[in-house]
Scaffold this active site. Sequence first.
Site: not given
Length: 256
Positions: A101-102
């Site tokens: 994700s991030m």
Amino acid sequence: MQLNHEGMGPAVLKKWTSVFTPAPQSAVRLVCLPHAGGSASFYLPVSRALAPDVEVLAVQYPGRQERRLEPGIDNVPDYADRIFEMLKELTDKPLALFGHSMGAMLAYEVALRMRRAGLPAPVRLFASGRRAPSRQRPNERLHEGTDAEIIAKVRQLGGPNAGVLSDPEMLELILPAIRNDYTAVETYRYEPGPVLDCPVTVLVGDDDPEVTIDEAHAWAQHTTGPFDVETFPGGHFYLADQGPRVIDLVRGTLAS
């Protein structure tokens, strides 16, 4: 620089990373970057499963767990700059990057900084649960929302933070880090320029609301190296149920 978390490594390295399962004889080091609101301990099972073939270096962002009293970071460039400055000192063995994700965004930006600095490219970039940097969705403003809206989003996605959201004391500790990370993610702006030349493997859940299969394949535009997409059953945190398959993929890819 030889990595040694038992007293020989620089203070910044020990502050920013955890080696849960040392594997000094491994041929490659896998740097793992957590998701928004996540912490290094998310990768503890990965570290145990890959040793002794691969040594996992799990990144710990400021503003959480043992770094909870440190100011958080709310933008991707600062995150990537600090992680790059720490990783560029590790020259004793090849590096691979794994971000979820991030963390996938940060892994990409760190890899770009490695190329600009003329350093050896990562032997592989694993980008999990994140659409290609150039595929941005307009009007994402969750970081400007209420605490209740952020909590609802985290619950919707599931993952390791979802279980503590009903504990007011824990929520008070983790919510600032989650908001900072969403600010970093949602204010990130891709800037066209030189692309990577390292191999990229994208991992995605087939029911992930954050990444379509088309957005996952768009990562191919960001490297001139070998590229592939691996799809798993599940949502944004497909890793929770597909851990053994992911471990086998990472181990096999790095071994080759």
